[in-house]
Design a protein around this motif. Structure first.
Motif: not given
Length: 244
Positions: A237-244
């Motif tokens: 979820f951190i990946d999805k929120l901050l990188i996507y």
């Protein structure tokens, strides 16, 4: 078994997850399923609650279902079925406690602790979601390296007031370093993943310290794999929120 054996189990689980992420999807699925089953078997032993065999199935099987769904659901809904599996597992726990009847030993502790075990078992599907997300596996590696540093810090037999900051800071520094060396992930998301992962792992270490009793192998297995499973969804979820 000694408390440090939990950290060894966690490190072995992390190595298996990262190796599975860089292998075939079926390999990571197998790792996620075995992790869920390991949590199911070991979590009741760690909590010291009755009906361990029944609870092992009720805790582990929802995690297996969540992992299978995350492997085969189309993007971007990798974890769409995970809440349903958590809900099904929780309902099964309540039904099982009703069947046991009133007046049974540790009924409340068994219900609450087992529901937490179901959630931890199912959250391991996040590793699969993170591996499939945009076809980029580097965040899995960043989270794994950060978690490994936090677990290694947790092996140090120092007071929590020393080990907890050391684990969080070490994981927070290891995340950006792994991101810079192995990928092009920006420093801020990698650092945030590291700090979050480190915080979760040192919190689980505190649970072991508070328990203060010798552990058998199933208890060490469940407690070692539980935080590894939990940080999978956290990293996703951190990946999805901050990188996507």
């Amino acid at each position: 078994m000694k408390a440090w054996s939990i950290g060894i189990v966690g490190l072995a689980g992390l190595v298996a997850v990262i190796a599975g992420a860089y292998s075939a999807p079926e390999a990571l699925l197998a790792v996620a399923c075995l992790t869920a089953l390991g949590i199911g078997i070991g979590w009741p032993h760690f909590l010291g609650i009755p009906a361990k065999k029944t609870l092992a199935a009720l805790i582990g099987l929802p995690g297996v279902g969540s992992a299978i769904a995350a492997t085969y659901l189309p993007a971007p809904g990798f974890l769409d079925w995970t809440p349903s599996f958590i809900a099904a597992g929780v309902m099964a726990i309540f039904v099982m406690q009703l069947v046991r009847g009133t007046g049974q030993a540790q009924r409340l502790e068994s219900t609450l602790g087992s529901c937490a075990g179901v959630m931890l078992s199912c959250l391991g599907a996040g590793w699969i979601a993170g591996s499939r997300f945009n076809g980029v596996r580097e965040m899995v590696l960043v989270a794994g390296v950060s978690a490994a540093i936090a677990l290694l810090a947790g092996l140090i037999r120092w007071p929590d007031r020393v080990v907890a900051p050391l684990g969080i800071i070490g994981a927070g520094l290891a995340g950006p370093l792994a991101g810079l060396v192995f990928s092009d992930i920006a420093v801020l998301p990698a650092a945030l993943v590291g700090v979050a992962v480190g915080s979760v792992l040192v919190s689980f270490r505190r649970l072991v310290v508070l328990r203060g009793e010798a552990l058998n192998f199933p208890a060490a297995l469940g407690m070692g794999l539980a935080p590894v499973s939990a940080i999978g969804s956290l990293a996703y979820f951190i990946d999805k929120l901050l990188i996507y």
